[in-house]
Design a protein around this motif. Sequence first.
Motif, PDB file in Angstrom:
ATOM      1  N   ARG A   1       5.326  -5.972  -6.608  1.00  0.00           N
ATOM      2  CA  ARG A   1       5.016  -5.897  -5.439  1.00  0.00           C
ATOM      3  C   ARG A   1       4.736  -7.356  -4.753  1.00  0.00           C
ATOM      4  NH1 ARG A   1       4.339  -1.622  -1.155  1.00  0.00           N
ATOM      5  NH2 ARG A   1       3.850  -3.536   0.163  1.00  0.00           N
ATOM      6  N   LYS A   2       5.372  -8.093  -4.031  1.00  0.00           N
ATOM      7  CA  LYS A   2       4.660  -9.462  -3.214  1.00  0.00           C
ATOM      8  C   LYS A   2       3.886  -9.197  -2.352  1.00  0.00           C
ATOM      9  CE  LYS A   2       7.063 -12.884  -5.788  1.00  0.00           C
ATOM     10  NZ  LYS A   2       6.357 -14.138  -6.041  1.00  0.00           N
ATOM     11  N   ILE A   3       2.528  -9.942  -2.174  1.00  0.00           N
ATOM     12  CA  ILE A   3       1.190  -9.761  -1.009  1.00  0.00           C
ATOM     13  C   ILE A   3       0.881 -11.555  -1.100  1.00  0.00           C
ATOM     14  CG2 ILE A   3       0.338  -7.772  -2.477  1.00  0.00           C
ATOM     15  CD1 ILE A   3      -1.680  -9.953  -3.461  1.00  0.00           C
ATOM     16  N   ALA A   4       0.312 -11.339   0.482  1.00  0.00           N
ATOM     17  CA  ALA A   4      -0.137 -12.327   0.776  1.00  0.00           C
ATOM     18  C   ALA A   4      -1.563 -12.681   0.537  1.00  0.00           C
ATOM     19  CB  ALA A   4      -0.022 -12.094   2.574  1.00  0.00           C
TER      20      ALA A   4
ATOM     21  N   SER B   1       2.813 -16.959  -0.890  1.00  0.00           N
ATOM     22  CA  SER B   1       3.523 -14.907  -1.610  1.00  0.00           C
ATOM     23  C   SER B   1       3.252 -14.700  -2.756  1.00  0.00           C
ATOM     24  CB  SER B   1       4.600 -15.312  -1.046  1.00  0.00           C
ATOM     25  OG  SER B   1       4.910 -14.157  -1.615  1.00  0.00           O
ATOM     26  N   VAL B   2       2.631 -13.857  -3.565  1.00  0.00           N
ATOM     27  CA  VAL B   2       2.169 -14.244  -4.802  1.00  0.00           C
ATOM     28  C   VAL B   2       2.230 -12.576  -5.472  1.00  0.00           C
ATOM     29  CG1 VAL B   2       0.327 -15.646  -5.129  1.00  0.00           C
ATOM     30  CG2 VAL B   2      -0.498 -13.428  -5.023  1.00  0.00           C
ATOM     31  N   PRO B   3       2.896 -12.984  -6.473  1.00  0.00           N
ATOM     32  CA  PRO B   3       2.942 -11.333  -7.040  1.00  0.00           C
ATOM     33  C   PRO B   3       1.687  -9.993  -7.636  1.00  0.00           C
ATOM     34  CG  PRO B   3       3.178 -12.777  -8.920  1.00  0.00           C
ATOM     35  CD  PRO B   3       2.640 -13.412  -8.015  1.00  0.00           C
ATOM     36  N   LEU B   4       1.758  -8.486  -7.684  1.00  0.00           N
ATOM     37  CA  LEU B   4       1.371  -7.763  -7.481  1.00  0.00           C
ATOM     38  C   LEU B   4       1.140  -6.312  -8.212  1.00  0.00           C
ATOM     39  CD1 LEU B   4      -2.614  -7.310  -7.261  1.00  0.00           C
ATOM     40  CD2 LEU B   4      -1.454  -5.690  -5.326  1.00  0.00           C
ATOM     41  N   LYS B   5       0.310  -6.633  -9.459  1.00  0.00           N
ATOM     42  CA  LYS B   5       1.088  -5.063 -10.358  1.00  0.00           C
ATOM     43  C   LYS B   5       0.046  -4.266 -10.385  1.00  0.00           C
ATOM     44  CE  LYS B   5       3.569  -5.492 -14.628  1.00  0.00           C
ATOM     45  NZ  LYS B   5       3.858  -5.949 -15.760  1.00  0.00           N
TER      46      LYS B   5
END
Length: 675
Positions: free
Chosen positions: A192-195, A205-209
């Motif tokens: 997902r992308k998170i703030a 806006s950065v990725p989170l796995k």
Amino acid sequence: MPLRSCRLTALFSAVLLAACASQPHPAAQPQALPQGLRADVAVLETTDIHSNILSYDYYKQKADPTLGFERTVTLIRKARGQFTNSFLFDAGDTIQGSVLADYQAQVQKIGCDQELAVYKSMDAIGYDGGTIGNHEFNYGLPYLSQVTGTPMNVEGTSAQRCTGPHYPLVLANVNSVRDGKPIFKPWTIIDRKIAAYTPDGSQLSVPLKIAIIGFAPPPIMQWDKQNLQGKVTVTGVVEAAQKYLPEIQAQHPDLVIAILHGGMNNAPYTPDMENGGWYLAGVPGIDVLLMGHEHTDFPGPRFAHMQDVDDEHGFVRGVPAVMGGFFGKDLGVIRLALVRQQDHWVIDKSKTFSQVWPICPPTMVNGKPTVSPSNCVPADPQIPLVVGKVQQAAIDYVNTPIGQSNVRMSSYFADEGDMSALAPVNAAQIDYAQQALPSAHPELANTPVLGSAAAFRTGFGGPDDYTDVMPGPLTLRSAADLYFYPNTLSAVKIDGKGLKAWLEQSAQRFNRINPNATGEQQLINDKYVGYNFDQIQGGIAYIIDVSKPAGERIVKLTYRGKPITTAQTFVVVTNNYRASGGGHFPGLDGNNIVLAAPDGTREILARWLQKHPSLVAKDLPRASWHFAKLKTHGPVVFTSASDKQAVAETDGLHNIKQVRDNGDGTAVYAIDLSH
């Protein structure tokens, strides 16, 4: 062919041109995230919904605003509004536990192309993942495979993929006997992308796995033996985690979330431990722990004195954890504070905490937290639209008439000797076994048959959580109220010694009472659940002396007026859960089962009630036990629904008196054990 050699010249053939066109471009390298980057991520959890979708009491046929997933959805929307980043997971015991669930599983069975009502409701709000609880197995593996949309390489299941929930279900510790592989995906990855925010306050806006891995309680092999034996095997939660975590870590997730349908027990670990959360939190690589099964809250006072558990902020052995209640009464919320350090996301534990948000926030009444229906959050309007038609069909079905009763059958005082709600269950079980045993076991044709039942609804879920079938028309709803779970009937052969041990185990429902104490003493041991207080009928009589230590409380145990000898043989009719070892009763491990019926106990009870269309007291076995006379200096008290003293009087318990109303639908009663 290296990309750099592909130059369009006249010397290149069409084949070479095609090869150039098909060359993969180098993957763009992920942009390095700045150190010190911060993000708040809310991990939201539901658990033990038990298909209580709407705020409705099927047994009393009225709205009940203190439960229901439709109100949990209101809290989910609130959390999503409060937290920019959020993930929502479910920890199991989702598809069973209400009249609606039984209707879809056993009456008007849904087709392969239809989605189960509870999953449709959950999809309406959107989930990121979930796991499987023990009650998911109650209806059998073919049904579970169908409604979860999960083909299984298991005997009796179809290879066809049916309609399931729109989110992944993971389960790492239940494997097929055929191939040794998990029947569900053991784990999966969510990208997902998170703030996130830089130290200077800029938003990125950065990725989170996130990796999720799921676990069911290992004792399912006992509890659902008839559905699972020879088809699946189960491993311990720690062993399953250790097996799959290397695979998960190879995918380089930012977080690993363990979703356990289990609570916490820090007794010495065994692979068949029911509530292994404390040990699972200690497995290296687990970053977050979601729990369930125990129908209680974490953080919460129940775990206040457990080693390495922070019951205020919600940490288990240093791991953020939550357990969000049951029946849609609560939402579990973990606020994860993430910070970027050395090119990794790290949980800032000083700013991380867990909470359980109730749908009915308690208010203080007379210094005690009290739940008021008027203080509950409103239901989300979308959910009734999703399930309205099947809800009404289920209600219509359970109102099918099956007879008439002149007897009130209630569990308000089942712990104190009122067996009115248990007597019809035991009568039906005994009748069934007496008809089935002569052909199945001719050698047991003349063996005394006893019935064992427990009151499933004794107030654990609040002041309305009692069985109460009033005199008048009986319907299938009445049978469902009298027998809450979809168990099947089983019978075991035991001797007099085993019978006494069974009753001694049940008598742990009571605290030891000191006759010389002058202050109030609580009669009921809250740590011993009501559904394990078996009461046995069918010609036996016994006395429970609560002044004696556990294991020595059953006195004057007789059958038809004569003392029971240790070698005397009996057949006791119970349910598949108990007969297969559920509750860890001595001598009950599945090896002495002499009758394993395909029929559900509730259906057996309904047929028995139909055979007694005008039920009167003489149709029911008499109460089989009472307390030993005990003169106490101070009051012995217990809690039940308020203003029910007349029920106790009508059912012959003249030594019970309501002493104070708690203001929340419950009251404290005193019992005079000297009479």
